[in-house]
Motif scaffolding. Structure first.
Motif: not given
Length: 292
Positions: A33-34, A28-29, A195-196, A208-211
């Protein structure tokens, strides 16, 4: 009618690019961001056109501001739900849910704008329900079976797209002297805010979600999608000034669906089955009935 055709063309290009980069949004993150980059670009386009036309950026009334808010937050929900849905579901099914969303402005057109709604339109609604059910069956035959999460995403696609269309008609109806570029500028500005807020809440729940997003691969698509998204909204809003909602949104849906089916088979390798053919026929019948 020219505005409608331009809106459909812009929407189809946007959909193609969205499908191409949807695989890079594995969370989702990343998806948010896109879309944030797209909204920034859309805001820039809207602000530039507003300044060029010499329009004031102040709302003429609280009604106009409320319509901006509805349009913006509906757009934010649609962007996220569509991108996540198209990653896991058949493009044809997601397109059908987007198509079915014309039912929402159709009902609003009847209750708020005093546009006629007869027996043919009611039967047409039943056909669109049958179409979605058939395309769900089709999706299950070529993808994994739909779960609760996928169904909720499709429901969000349906409802949010419907209210995006409703807000465009509300703007034309209640703000007849409103400025189209200003309306779209605030639509994307409030979508950016939405969105923000979504991103902030999601990061708090999932710290901890990172991509990492390969912006080198998606930047070009994002720019094209931003321009096409603004063009789609701008031209569709312009079309609402001359075409009744009960005609405009079904026509927009059938043209968009036709191009979506072509893209799904030619570019995305989705094979046609008896369920997809039957679902598309039901969709076309529904759109013909609601447009007569």
């Amino acid at each position: 009618m020219v505005f409608l055709l331009l809106a459909v063309l812009a929407g189809s290009v946007k959909g193609f690019c969205g499908k191409k980069i949807s695989g890079y949004a594995e969370s989702v993150s990343a998806c948010v961001r896109m879309n944030l980059w797209r909204m920034v670009l859309c805001c820039f386009i809207g602000l530039l056109l507003s300044l060029v036309t010499g329009a004031t950026l102040r709302p003429g009334s609280w009604v106009e501001a409320a319509i901006w808010l509805l349009s913006g937050f509906s757009t934010a929900v649609f962007l996220i739900s569509w991108t996540l849905a198209v990653r896991t579901d058949a493009y044809m099914l997601v397109s059908a849910c987007t198509t079915a969303a014309f039912l929402i402005p159709l009902l609003f057109g009847f209750f708020l704008f005093h546009e006629s709604l007869g027996a043919k339109q009611i039967v047409g609604m039943l056909f669109i329900v049958a179409a979605v059910l058939l395309l769900v069956r089709y999706n299950n035959s070529i993808k994994t079976r739909l779960g609760i999460r996928q169904l909720l995403l499709l429901l969000l696609v349906f409802v949010s797209q419907g209210f995006v269309s409703v807000s465009q008609k509300l703007f034309t109806y209640y703000v007849p002297d409103g400025n189209n570029p200003v309306f779209n500028f605030y639509t994307f500005l409030f979508a950016l805010v939405g969105l923000l807020l979504w991103q902030g809440g999601h990061r708090l729940r999932n710290p901890h979600e990172r991509q990492k997003i390969p912006f080198g691969k998606v930047a070009g698509f994002l720019v094209v999608m931003a321009v096409m998204l603004f063009a789609n909204s701008y031209f569709l809003t312009a079309a609402t000034e001359t075409v009744p909602a009960v005609i405009l949104f079904p026509l927009n849906s059938v043209l968009s669906l036709a191009i979506g089916v072509l893209m799904s088979t030619v570019f995305f390798g989705e094979r046609m089955t008896r369920y997809s053919v039957a679902g598309l026929l039901c969709t076309l019948i529904s759109l013909l009935l609601t447009n007569l």
